[in-house]
Scaffold this motif. Sequence first.
Motif, PDB file in Angstrom:
ATOM      1  N   TYR A 204    -125.752  78.656  43.292  1.00 23.55           N
ATOM      2  CA  TYR A 204    -125.022  79.963  42.750  1.00 23.55           C
ATOM      3  C   TYR A 204    -123.464  79.620  43.106  1.00 23.55           C
ATOM      4  O   TYR A 204    -122.496  79.755  41.984  1.00 23.55           O
ATOM      5  N   GLU A 205    -123.077  79.276  44.090  1.00 24.01           N
ATOM      6  CA  GLU A 205    -121.589  79.071  44.684  1.00 24.01           C
ATOM      7  C   GLU A 205    -121.111  78.008  43.686  1.00 24.01           C
ATOM      8  O   GLU A 205    -119.895  77.809  43.360  1.00 24.01           O
ATOM      9  N   LYS A 209    -120.052  78.642  35.957  1.00 18.74           N
ATOM     10  CA  LYS A 209    -120.277  79.960  35.453  1.00 18.74           C
ATOM     11  C   LYS A 209    -121.414  80.684  35.930  1.00 18.74           C
ATOM     12  O   LYS A 209    -122.582  79.812  35.784  1.00 18.74           O
ATOM     13  N   LYS A 210    -121.384  81.898  36.796  1.00 15.06           N
ATOM     14  CA  LYS A 210    -122.207  82.329  37.448  1.00 15.06           C
ATOM     15  C   LYS A 210    -123.288  82.596  36.652  1.00 15.06           C
ATOM     16  O   LYS A 210    -123.287  83.652  35.675  1.00 15.06           O
ATOM     17  N   GLN A 212    -125.921  85.113  35.153  1.00 14.54           N
ATOM     18  CA  GLN A 212    -126.073  86.580  35.078  1.00 14.54           C
ATOM     19  C   GLN A 212    -127.388  86.837  35.581  1.00 14.54           C
ATOM     20  O   GLN A 212    -127.638  87.941  36.161  1.00 14.54           O
ATOM     21  N   PHE A 215    -128.082  87.507  39.225  1.00 13.32           N
ATOM     22  CA  PHE A 215    -127.178  88.537  40.033  1.00 13.32           C
ATOM     23  C   PHE A 215    -128.186  89.322  40.749  1.00 13.32           C
ATOM     24  O   PHE A 215    -127.774  89.854  41.935  1.00 13.32           O
TER      25      PHE A 215
END
Length: 341
Positions: A204-205, A209-210, A212, A215
């Motif tokens: 994730y880090e 582009k995270k 979604q 989340f």
Amino acid sequence: MTRAERTYPRIIELDIPGITLAGNPLNDPSERRIPVYLPPSYDGKKRFPVIYLLAGFASTGASFMNFSFGRQSVPEMAAALIAEGKMQETIMVMPDCMTRYGGSQYVDSAATGNYETYLVDELVPCIDRTLCTLAARKHRALAGKSSGGFGALRLAMKHPDQFAAIACHSGDMCFELCYKPNFPAAAKILEHYQGSIANFLGAYENALKKPQKEFALLDLIAMAAAYSPDSGKVAPENMRLPFNPYTCEPISEIWNEWLSFDPVEMIEHEEYRDALRSLDLLFLDCGTLDEYNLQFGNRIFSAKAERYAIAHRYEEFMDSHSNTSYRFNVSLPALSAVIAE
């Protein structure tokens, strides 16, 4: 709103040492840069009340200043309200309580650091020493949205000697409804990473582009770090999830630890009811379409407050959870009127 119509507020930034946060388990920065809004007549001599604005999850105080086309930032909103005579002049402090996990929930935790102590015992006195404030409880307020609303409400219950008024916008409460529904989604994501929080966070880090859709797991990791830390493990595995990752069954012992932070459970304790009764203003609101079911938690809290004769103001509005900072145009005038008296 056109460019010419925008109000450009006076913002300064203060570097706060963060002695309380030094050596935190995540090696997050201890020194934080804090944006502060100064009212129009601030001249370094006249003293003003202070509102502390607590950001939501995955945000810092700087998020209150974000430019958005056609919409005022919160400092712009305050400046316009003051110019229109609808809000008393106040200083607004926007703390940075971000962590590697996306937020601290403004609590002291062995997994993230002592952010509650940092705010109450370090940041507030530092602001009073540095700026021309009316350095007394009756001139100090808290406001926030989502996790920030939760933080404002809980800190008011825990530290009644520090804050006279609060505004909780769509704050986390009734954990059974706002957190538990995310357990299956989080479990599925964790399974994709072989049950390893470290594997998930690493991916994730590093993602430019995270994702979604992932989340939900990040959110629950941060909540677990706040509510059920595990000091016997090292980051990023230093928390206990409140469910079995394989079966998704809740783990009662851990879940009960979470519930001790839930405002709808906290209000059942007399000491917290007394703290709420001591407030000069308790303001809560929530959107009727909130995706995290927070409208129901707020209704439960409001009903309990009424039952226990706790004066408060609760409002609902037709909207979801996101992009509702415009609601500060209701709470900021109310808070400023109380703490300016």
